[in-house]
Design a protein around this motif. Structure first.
Motif, PDB file in Angstrom:
ATOM      1  N   ARG A  83      26.557  83.726  33.302  1.00 18.49           N
ATOM      2  CA  ARG A  83      27.972  83.785  33.665  1.00 18.49           C
ATOM      3  C   ARG A  83      28.557  85.145  33.294  1.00 18.49           C
ATOM      4  O   ARG A  83      28.138  85.778  32.318  1.00 18.49           O
ATOM      5  CB  ARG A  83      28.767  82.692  32.941  1.00 18.49           C
ATOM      6  CG  ARG A  83      28.298  81.293  33.222  1.00 18.49           C
ATOM      7  CD  ARG A  83      29.359  80.273  32.819  1.00 18.49           C
ATOM      8  NE  ARG A  83      29.769  80.386  31.441  1.00 18.49           N
ATOM      9  CZ  ARG A  83      29.160  79.766  30.429  1.00 18.49           C
ATOM     10  NH1 ARG A  83      28.109  79.019  30.667  1.00 18.49           N
ATOM     11  NH2 ARG A  83      29.610  79.891  29.196  1.00 18.49           N
ATOM     12  N   ALA A  84      29.543  85.557  34.099  1.00 15.00           N
ATOM     13  CA  ALA A  84      30.234  86.813  33.805  1.00 15.00           C
ATOM     14  C   ALA A  84      31.128  86.628  32.591  1.00 15.00           C
ATOM     15  O   ALA A  84      31.576  85.511  32.299  1.00 15.00           O
ATOM     16  CB  ALA A  84      31.059  87.249  35.018  1.00 15.00           C
ATOM     17  N   SER A  85      31.400  87.719  31.891  1.00  8.70           N
ATOM     18  CA  SER A  85      32.281  87.685  30.730  1.00  8.70           C
ATOM     19  C   SER A  85      33.434  88.649  30.977  1.00  8.70           C
ATOM     20  O   SER A  85      33.235  89.868  31.031  1.00  8.70           O
ATOM     21  CB  SER A  85      31.504  88.081  29.468  1.00  8.70           C
ATOM     22  OG  SER A  85      32.343  88.079  28.340  1.00  8.70           O
ATOM     23  N   ARG A  86      34.617  88.130  31.167  1.00 14.00           N
ATOM     24  CA  ARG A  86      35.788  88.955  31.434  1.00 14.00           C
ATOM     25  C   ARG A  86      37.037  88.264  30.922  1.00 14.00           C
ATOM     26  O   ARG A  86      37.029  87.076  30.602  1.00 14.00           O
ATOM     27  CB  ARG A  86      35.901  89.243  32.932  1.00 14.00           C
ATOM     28  CG  ARG A  86      35.777  88.020  33.818  1.00 14.00           C
ATOM     29  CD  ARG A  86      35.554  88.369  35.272  1.00 14.00           C
ATOM     30  NE  ARG A  86      35.054  87.246  36.035  1.00 14.00           N
ATOM     31  CZ  ARG A  86      34.535  87.350  37.256  1.00 14.00           C
ATOM     32  NH1 ARG A  86      34.479  88.525  37.836  1.00 14.00           N
ATOM     33  NH2 ARG A  86      34.092  86.288  37.882  1.00 14.00           N
ATOM     34  N   GLU A  87      38.109  89.035  30.861  1.00 17.58           N
ATOM     35  CA  GLU A  87      39.356  88.508  30.306  1.00 17.58           C
ATOM     36  C   GLU A  87      39.936  87.397  31.173  1.00 17.58           C
ATOM     37  O   GLU A  87      40.386  86.372  30.665  1.00 17.58           O
ATOM     38  CB  GLU A  87      40.362  89.653  30.146  1.00 17.58           C
ATOM     39  CG  GLU A  87      41.677  89.205  29.517  1.00 17.58           C
ATOM     40  CD  GLU A  87      42.665  90.348  29.369  1.00 17.58           C
ATOM     41  OE1 GLU A  87      43.783  90.101  28.870  1.00 17.58           O
ATOM     42  OE2 GLU A  87      42.329  91.480  29.768  1.00 17.58           O
ATOM     43  N   TRP A  88      39.965  87.616  32.491  1.00 24.25           N
ATOM     44  CA  TRP A  88      40.480  86.611  33.413  1.00 24.25           C
ATOM     45  C   TRP A  88      39.332  85.696  33.838  1.00 24.25           C
ATOM     46  O   TRP A  88      38.378  86.126  34.471  1.00 24.25           O
ATOM     47  CB  TRP A  88      41.106  87.275  34.638  1.00 24.25           C
ATOM     48  CG  TRP A  88      42.395  87.975  34.331  1.00 24.25           C
ATOM     49  CD1 TRP A  88      42.550  89.262  33.889  1.00 24.25           C
ATOM     50  CD2 TRP A  88      43.711  87.426  34.413  1.00 24.25           C
ATOM     51  NE1 TRP A  88      43.875  89.556  33.697  1.00 24.25           N
ATOM     52  CE2 TRP A  88      44.623  88.452  34.015  1.00 24.25           C
ATOM     53  CE3 TRP A  88      44.221  86.175  34.780  1.00 24.25           C
ATOM     54  CZ2 TRP A  88      46.000  88.247  33.979  1.00 24.25           C
ATOM     55  CZ3 TRP A  88      45.596  85.987  34.744  1.00 24.25           C
ATOM     56  CH2 TRP A  88      46.468  87.007  34.346  1.00 24.25           C
ATOM     57  N   LYS A  89      39.433  84.452  33.467  1.00 25.04           N
ATOM     58  CA  LYS A  89      38.375  83.493  33.735  1.00 25.04           C
ATOM     59  C   LYS A  89      38.516  82.898  35.137  1.00 25.04           C
ATOM     60  O   LYS A  89      39.614  82.515  35.554  1.00 25.04           O
ATOM     61  CB  LYS A  89      38.388  82.363  32.705  1.00 25.04           C
ATOM     62  CG  LYS A  89      38.322  82.840  31.251  1.00 25.04           C
ATOM     63  CD  LYS A  89      37.070  83.644  30.971  1.00 25.04           C
ATOM     64  CE  LYS A  89      37.011  84.103  29.530  1.00 25.04           C
ATOM     65  NZ  LYS A  89      35.824  84.958  29.256  1.00 25.04           N
TER      66      LYS A  89
ATOM     67  N   GLU B 168      33.446  80.312  34.759  1.00 29.13           N
ATOM     68  CA  GLU B 168      33.806  80.753  33.407  1.00 29.13           C
ATOM     69  C   GLU B 168      34.840  79.816  32.776  1.00 29.13           C
ATOM     70  O   GLU B 168      35.061  79.847  31.561  1.00 29.13           O
ATOM     71  CB  GLU B 168      34.365  82.171  33.457  1.00 29.13           C
ATOM     72  CG  GLU B 168      33.423  83.168  34.131  1.00 29.13           C
ATOM     73  CD  GLU B 168      34.172  84.389  34.618  1.00 29.13           C
ATOM     74  OE1 GLU B 168      34.744  85.103  33.771  1.00 29.13           O
ATOM     75  OE2 GLU B 168      34.200  84.624  35.839  1.00 29.13           O
TER      76      GLU B 168
ATOM     77  N   HIS C  99      39.686  77.111  27.798  1.00 28.72           N
ATOM     78  CA  HIS C  99      39.422  77.436  29.202  1.00 28.72           C
ATOM     79  C   HIS C  99      39.091  76.185  30.021  1.00 28.72           C
ATOM     80  O   HIS C  99      38.517  76.280  31.104  1.00 28.72           O
ATOM     81  CB  HIS C  99      38.281  78.458  29.301  1.00 28.72           C
ATOM     82  CG  HIS C  99      38.580  79.754  28.623  1.00 28.72           C
ATOM     83  ND1 HIS C  99      37.623  80.513  27.982  1.00 28.72           N
ATOM     84  CD2 HIS C  99      39.763  80.421  28.473  1.00 28.72           C
ATOM     85  CE1 HIS C  99      38.180  81.588  27.474  1.00 28.72           C
ATOM     86  NE2 HIS C  99      39.479  81.556  27.762  1.00 28.72           N
TER      87      HIS C  99
END
Length: 313
Positions: A113-119, A143, A181
């Motif tokens: 999975r990607a890891s970023r501020e906006w899920k 995410e 989340h």
């Protein structure tokens, strides 16, 4: 004295004048079977049928019967062959074998999975238990995810089992999801703005049950549709009913933040404008326990143009 006999000549020809017809060949008739022969043939046919039936009975007695108990575990019951005298032994039930449980899902079986501020995520199926939503979310690389904590189209649902709660918490840790989340969605039946007191109370009980489920698994957010006037009261009265229900639910629980979803604004639905959402929040006593979920489809349908950055700002 002689008498003369006068004869009248017929107009039809005399038979002797006609040409002779050829004689038809006599048909040869088959000799009819005798009664004794028919009886013997019938007896032989009856004997043959009796033998076939007897064979089928013997085969059926030696067949295996599969039964299903109330737990849906298959129990095999074998019946032994009958003796020549027709004696039959009682069916003997074998001990059902325990089904092997499915292997516990592992993050290694799913794409990273990607890891970023906006899920980014989706509403995920929780069929088979709320713990199933976690591998289902991982399967699509989500995410974050939303889910139903019970049937969204029934007033009453069976409680969450201890096993399901434990598995949900365990898988959240294993797959590295954060509870902040996760956003459960409320029942479509709930209408906290209903002017009918009895119906509003039924909605409140269903609403409260969902909040209590959130606290059981440690989820801190809960998304719901505010409600409708159903044509039985003013918008202001319906908004007050919604705010009063939220205050009551907040006092009956300890931590869940109730997230009001904006609506498309059709008919008697509450929440189609930012002004209506603001009025609901104004009526809530504990502002820390209320938030807003922006549904972009509802937002656009309600008349808010968000197709471009300029229009959005």
């Amino acid at each position: 004295m002689s008498h003369s006999i006068k004869t009248r000549r017929s107009s039809s020809p005399i038979m002797s004048d006609l040409p002779s017809r050829p004689l038809k060949r006599a048909r040869t008739l088959k000799s009819e079977p005798s009664v004794d022969k028919l009886v013997k043939e019938e007896e032989s046919q009856v004997t043959l049928v009796a033998k076939e039936v007897s064979t089928l009975v013997i085969e059926s007695q030696a067949s295996t019967i599969v039964a299903t108990d109330e737990h849906e575990d298959k129990v095999k019951v074998e019946r032994s062959k009958s003796s020549t005298m027709g004696n039959e032994t009682k069916p003997k039930a074998t001990v059902p074998r325990k089904k092997k449980g499915a292997a516990e899902p592992s993050p290694d079986d799913f794409p990273p999975r990607a890891s970023r501020e906006w899920k980014v995520g989706a509403h995920i199926s929780a069929a088979g238990g709320i713990e199933q939503a976690i591998p289902n979310a991982a399967k699509i690389g989500a995410e974050a995810f939303a889910l139903f904590l019970k049937s969204q189209r029934q007033w009453n649902s069976k409680p969450l089992s201890k096993e399901s709660i434990a598995n949900f918490k365990s898988r959240m840790d294993t797959f590295g999801y954060d509870l902040k989340h996760v956003l459960p969605h409320g029942s479509y039946l709930v209408n906290l703005g209903n002017p009918d007191k009895e119906k509003r109370e039924k909605s409140y009980e269903c609403f409260l049950d969902d909040l209590q489920r959130c606290e059981q698994v440690g989820i801190g957010l809960y998304n719901f549709h505010p409600g409708s006037t159903v044509g039985g009261c003013t918008v202001e009265e319906s908004i007050k009913n919604i705010a009063d229900s939220l205050n009551r639910a907040h006092k009956a629980t300890s931590s869940v933040v109730t997230v009001v979803e904006n609506m498309a604004g059709a008919g008697n639905i509450i929440g189609g404008t930012f002004e209506q959402l603001a009025k609901i929040i104004d009526g809530v006593e504990d502002k820390k326990r209320v938030g807003v979920c922006l549904d972009t489809c509802h937002l656009f349908a309600a008349g808010y143009d968000i197709r471009t950055k300029e229009a959005y700002e």
